[in-house]
Design an enzyme around this catalytic site. Structure first.
Site, PDB file in Angstrom:
ATOM      1  N   SER A 193      40.130  41.025  30.724  1.00  0.00           N
ATOM      2  CA  SER A 193      38.724  40.852  31.044  1.00  0.00           C
ATOM      3  C   SER A 193      37.840  41.821  30.238  1.00  0.00           C
ATOM      4  O   SER A 193      37.880  41.801  29.017  1.00  0.00           O
ATOM      5  CB  SER A 193      38.558  41.012  32.551  1.00  0.00           C
ATOM      6  N   HIS A 207      41.497  34.445  37.306  1.00  0.00           N
ATOM      7  CA  HIS A 207      41.210  35.722  36.651  1.00  0.00           C
ATOM      8  C   HIS A 207      42.020  36.881  37.224  1.00  0.00           C
ATOM      9  O   HIS A 207      42.355  37.831  36.524  1.00  0.00           O
ATOM     10  CB  HIS A 207      39.708  36.001  36.811  1.00  0.00           C
TER      11      HIS A 207
END
Ligand SMILES: *[C@@H]1O[C@H](CO)[C@@H](O)[C@H](O)[C@H]1NC(C)=O
Ligand SMILES: *[C@@H]1O[C@H](CO)[C@@H](O)[C@H](O)[C@H]1NC(C)=O
Ligand SMILES: *[C@@H]1O[C@H](CO)[C@@H](O)[C@H](O)[C@H]1NC(C)=O
Ligand SMILES: *[C@@H]1O[C@H](CO)[C@@H](O)[C@H](O)[C@H]1NC(C)=O
Ligand SMILES: *[C@@H]1O[C@H](CO)[C@@H](O)[C@H](O)[C@H]1NC(C)=O
Length: 407
Positions: free
Chosen positions: A173, A377
């Site tokens: 990320s 995620h």
């Protein structure tokens, strides 16, 4: 509906803060209160604390697992692992020795370094600024500064201590964003990186699916309101309105379940990969601290569709950049081999944005779509099948690059 979604997301974001104030049974878990080095030693691995000072005075705490369990000390290739926004080095160890990326890498024969970005709970220190007293100066950074100051300092330090010329880089990320910033702004650092691995790559974000972040992006043009919700300097300081609200709602029974579900609302829904046993530990370590400016910078990217430096507004841009718009990062300069790991149910890192980025970096080596259509995620950190679906793939790719003459 939107308000409800947002509310639940806020609750998730600020759960750990509320856990410090209220004595919730949900959080009564030993690992919640332990620091990263303590958890690593608890599992029987060697661990070291290192402090690195950046050029602009931030003091970063890096955690190192120099070798695996039951292995002997000796030079070995370095892998440097960088967490995402609001996270810390804890991301890579709380899943335990079988599943945590840091342990898996140490046992695979690597010298593992875990970064902690400026402003998080391990790196909340500076040579002259106090994060509370000098808030407007201390928190005056975005991921741009992490890319040009934190990473180079940490990489040089790890190479020096580990006596290596190059290392492997794994980012998740925001940990990928800061890498592209470094490698494009300071291209000489590409020669210090054997290969970089981006889990859930983030540079272009205008196709993200997360309703919460899209909503947040609308506030780019209403700064005062944005600041009143999230804090002007530090993101959600402990006495803010959001923090107080979370504290209140997370104690009430029907809301507790929502606290748990709200993580999915931010990142994509995948209960199959989510280990509920870990939830209290995760909440004890996240959010780990950030500057409001990091979010401002991302919201600018959501609105502009570009990957470029911080937008100070028309006049500020002339002062800072001598142009009306902020300069774009030159991705062609990211010249070390880059491997992308991405998925189709990641609400922050969308396939469209990932493929665009992949085409633009200087040396794309391979892109790997995770073989679980629901992969989200969070699963890169704590997914039940993260080892077979992600980590083992990285290890195999790394082996093709290991230069044994350097060891
Ligand atoms: C929190 O709860 C634990 C376990 O029930 C208890 O031992 C502890 O004293 C409580 N702490 C506070 C500050 O109330
Ligand atoms: C911050 O760093 C200084 C060294 O510059 C050190 O003396 C101090 O203990 C550190 N503070 C914290 C809270 O780690
Ligand atoms: C924050 O940093 C910018 C440059 O990035 C600078 O123009 C501004 O004066 C700084 N503000 C504070 C309060 O330090
Ligand atoms: C939040 O609560 C703290 C005390 O717990 C209080 O000092 C502060 O003013 C509150 N903030 C807001 C915005 O309500
Ligand atoms: C879930 O996490 C707990 C605590 O770390 C662990 O003991 C358990 O094996 C994990 N379950 C799965 C399916 O990975």
């Amino acid at each position: 509906m939107m308000i409800l979604q947002m509310l639940s997301v806020f609750i998730a974001l600020f759960l750990s803060n509320s856990a410090q104030g209220a004595n919730l049974s949900l959080f009564i878990n030993k690992e919640t209160d332990l620091k990263v080095p303590e958890i690593i030693s608890k599992y029987g691995y060697p661990v070291e604390n290192h402090y690195v000072t950046t050029k602009d005075g931030y003091i970063l705490n890096l955690h190192r697992i120099p070798y695996g369990k039951d292995q002997a000390f000796g030079a070995r290739p370095i892998v440097y692992i960088q967490h995402g926004v609001l996270s810390s080095s804890a991301d890579w160890i709380i899943a335990g020795p079988e599943k945590g990326l840091a342990f898996v890498m140490a046992d695979a024969g690597y010298d593992v370094w875990l970064g902690n970005s400026r402003g998080n709970r391990y790196s909340r220190n500076h040579t002259s600024l106090d994060p509370d007293r000098d808030a407007s100066e201390f928190w005056n950074f975005s991921w741009h500064e992490m890319g040009i100051y934190d990473l180079p300092a940490a990489i040089d330090y790890a190479l020096d201590i580990g006596k290596q010329k190059r290392l492997f880089y794994i980012g998740h990320s925001q940990g990928t964003t800061v890498f592209y910033v470094m490698a494009s702004q300071l291209p000489e650092y590409n020669s210090k990186v054997t290969a970089h691995f981006s889990m859930a790559p983030i540079a272009y974000v205008n196709h993200l699916a997360s309703p919460m972040l899209k909503y947040m992006a609308l506030f780019q043009y209403q700064l005062e309101f944005f600041y009143s919700l999230f804090g002007k300097h530090e993101f959600v300081p402990t006495d803010s309105f959001m923090h107080n609200m979370t504290k209140l709602y997370c104690q009430l029974e029907p809301w507790k379940t929502m606290c748990a579900n709200s993580l999915f609302m931010m990142c994509g829904y995948n209960p199959k990969q989510f280990n509920m046993t870990l939830l209290p530990t995760i909440m004890g370590h996240t959010p780990a601290g950030a500057a409001t400016k990091q979010f401002m910078h991302y919201t600018q990217e959501i609105n502009s569709g570009m990957f470029r430096q911080f937008d100070f507004g028309y006049f500020g841009n002339w002062i800072n950049y001598n142009s009306a718009f902020p300069p774009k990062y030159n991705l062609a300069k990211v010249s070390s081999p880059g491997y992308f790991l991405y998925s189709r149910n990641d609400w922050l890192s969308s396939e469209t944005d990932v493929l665009k980025l992949y085409k633009e970096i200087g040396n794309p080596a391979a892109k790997i779509l995770i073989q679980d259509p629901m992969w989200n995620h969070l699963d890169y950190m704590w997914g039940i099948e993260a080892v077979p679906l992600v980590y083992n793939k990285i290890i195999t790719l790394m082996m093709s690059h290991v230069d044994f003459s350097l060891i």
